[in-house]
Design a protein around this motif. Structure first.
Motif, short mmCIF file in Angstrom:
data_model
loop_
_atom_site.label_atom_id
_atom_site.label_comp_id
_atom_site.label_asym_id
_atom_site.label_seq_id
_atom_site.Cartn_x
_atom_site.Cartn_y
_atom_site.Cartn_z
N THR A 13 0.94 -1.03 0.12
CA THR A 13 -0.04 -0.01 0.01
C THR A 13 0.96 1.23 0.03
N ARG A 133 -3.03 4.03 -6.02
CA ARG A 133 -3.19 3.29 -4.65
C ARG A 133 -2.86 4.19 -3.44
N TRP A 136 -6.83 6.68 -4.12
CA TRP A 136 -8.15 6.39 -4.39
C TRP A 136 -8.62 5.96 -2.79
N PRO A 137 -8.02 5.53 -1.95
CA PRO A 137 -8.73 5.38 -0.59
C PRO A 137 -9.10 6.53 0.19
N LYS A 331 -3.88 -4.47 5.72
CA LYS A 331 -4.92 -3.51 6.07
C LYS A 331 -4.45 -2.40 6.78
N THR A 334 -5.47 1.02 5.44
CA THR A 334 -7.04 1.23 5.94
C THR A 334 -6.84 1.91 7.43
N TRP A 338 -8.56 5.38 8.61
CA TRP A 338 -9.80 5.03 9.26
C TRP A 338 -9.91 5.55 10.79
N THR A 388 -13.89 -1.49 5.61
CA THR A 388 -13.38 -0.55 4.60
C THR A 388 -12.20 -0.92 3.80
N PHE A 391 -11.82 -0.50 0.02
CA PHE A 391 -11.54 0.54 -0.72
C PHE A 391 -9.92 0.92 -0.90
N GLU A 392 -9.04 -0.13 -0.76
CA GLU A 392 -7.96 0.21 -0.84
C GLU A 392 -7.55 -0.18 -2.30
N THR A 393 -8.13 -0.95 -3.08
CA THR A 393 -7.99 -1.29 -4.44
C THR A 393 -8.65 -0.33 -5.50
#
Length: 472
Positions: A13, A133, A136-137, A331, A334, A338, A388, A391-393
């Motif tokens: 990521t 990458r 987008w998240p 993760k 994320t 978040w 959530t 939403f990483e991809t």
């Protein structure tokens, strides 16, 4: 024609970068990489870097809970910091671990860029993929925060505490804004490293020293923000050296020792704050703007980590830790983005539902309060990350190979939009909406132009981006 490589979803990521699946393993420091050489970790993965990512994330989340001092005062939510207590800044010498994540990013960017280059992927296409990458998240995160803050305002919830939470959520995005610069600089720094080796990192740290000298000589703190480039790219360069197999144990020991000497000498000048982080800081720190002290601390951290690499990797390759790392590390992006949502929720319930203010910092009551809050945060953060992580991809429409101008425009829009969100927060008003709009526009620019053959401009590109792979 340029060949397009699509990294698998389980690749690294942007916030906590990792080499993409199927990439060659990173070289083991202390050995010269050669044919058939592999990392002790399974191919394509360096669990040493995974451990560093996890360590950084744990400390980031914990300090965002433990450092603020909150209370329900006559003018609304009162905010202070544990770091305002005399001597508490000593904690920041342990909690400030962001240099490690830039180091990890350097190693991941080296393996990713070289893997892409070997497949004929141009620098612009590689940059576009990394930007997707990275950015987008942020879109669903910003959408949730903007919608929630506006709905709370319409529902009559006091504006001030909501603004505090939204501002804290926006400040977290500073790392992504700086990492845009790192991504754009990587195709330039890699060929420079191949030619000049350690002299590139030394030059960047020398630039940081020059910036500090100018800042202190003139008394203009604004000059210090030039170190966003020199400090963070300097630590990132150490990651490139590690990925290339040039950061071996002996050099790592020298790096740690040199960094420790530099930190000591600089602090004795009396010019630098003892506070190493800007997280809820009530005074100046070595992170805002970054200073040479922060770069030297990063050198100590990186050198010490590489010296411990053998033992860290041996532990991380055991079945239990390996399963944890494989399950959690994908993760971490994320969690980083978040985690301020559950932090704000738990803090709001604590102050406004139960009427419990943060106890006096560094007392037994404060310790018990912090442990109770941490116990509440863990399941909430884990559940939110599971919900959530999808939403990483980036979605399928965000594909294509942009040319030079579109890639640079995308980087400017994404970086600028993230900067606006950092400054304005994720709250009410038009400014956060404009920041989010810039990020979305930047994402659209990462796509190839419709009806246009998207290739790099050969001659100008070689001046700006050494090491270009020409389209075939």
């Amino acid at each position: 024609m340029t060949t397009t490589l699509r990294p698998r979803a389980r690749g690294g990521t942007p916030v906590l970068p990792a080499p993409p699946s199927g990439s060659p393993a990173l070289p083991v420091p202390g050995r010269r990489p050669g044919p058939g050489h592999a990392s002790p970790s399974r191919p394509g993965r360096d669990r040493f870097l995974d451990v560093l990512r996890l360590l950084v994330m744990v400390l980031v989340v914990l300090q965002h809970w433990w450092f603020p001092v909150l209370g329900d005062g006559p003018r609304g939510l009162s905010t202070d910091s544990v770091l305002s207590v005399p001597g508490a800044s000593a904690m920041t010498w342990v909690s400030q671990v962001m240099p490690l994540i830039f180091f990890v990013g350097g190693a991941a960017n080296l393996i990713s860029r070289r893997s892409a280059s070997s497949g004929g992927v141009a620098p612009t296409t590689w940059v576009a993929r990394r930007l997707r990458r990275l950015a987008w998240p942020v879109v669903p995160l910003a959408a949730v925060w903007l919608a929630a803050t506006h709905l709370l305002a319409l529902g009559g919830v006091p504006e001030q505490p909501v603004a505090v939470a939204a501002g804290a959520a926006g400040i977290v995005l500073w790392f992504l804004a700086v990492y845009v610069l790192v991504v754009v600089a990587t195709p330039v720094l890699l060929p420079l490293q191949d030619r000049f080796g350690w002299r590139v990192a030394a030059g960047l740290f020398a630039g940081a020293a020059a910036v500090d000298l100018t800042r202190f000589a003139t008394g203009v703190d604004g000059f210090g923000y030039a170190n966003v480039v020199f400090v963070w790219l300097g630590v990132h360069q150490l990651g490139l050296l590690y990925g290339a197999g040039a950061l071996r144990p002996r050099r790592a020991g020298a790096l740690a020792a040199g960094g420790a000497v530099a930190v000591t000498a600089l602090m004795l000048t009396g010019q630098y704050s003892p506070n190493m982080t800007g997280v809820f800081a009530m005074e100046a720190s070595n992170a805002g703007p970054p200073t040479l002290v922060l770069a030297a601390l990063g050198a100590v951290q990186v050198g010490a980590a590489v010296l411990l690499r053998r033992w860290i990797t041996a532990w991380a390759d055991r079945p239990g830790p390996a399963r944890v790392l494989d399950g959690v590390c994908p993760k971490l992006m994320t969690v980083y983005l978040w985690h301020m949502l559950p932090v704000s929720l738990v803090a709001g319930v604590q102050v406004y539902v139960f009427g419990v203010d943060t106890p006096e910092p560094l007392t037994a009551a404060w310790l018990g309060w912090g442990l109770a809050g941490t116990a509440a945060l863990l399941p909430l953060t884990a559940a939110l990350a599971c919900l959530t992580a999808r939403f990483e991809t980036p979605p399928a429409p965000l594909r294509g190979a942009p040319g030079t101008l579109r890639a640079l425009a995308a980087a400017a829009l994404v970086g600028g939009g993230l900067g606006v969100l950092v400054a304005a927060g994720l709250g009410t008003g038009w400014t956060p909406v404009l920041g989010m709009g810039a990020v979305v526009a930047g994402l659209l620019f990462t796509r190839g132009a419709h009806g246009v053959r998207a290739v790099d401009f050969p001659r100008p590109w070689h001046v700006v981006w050494p090491g270009t792979v020409r389209a075939r």
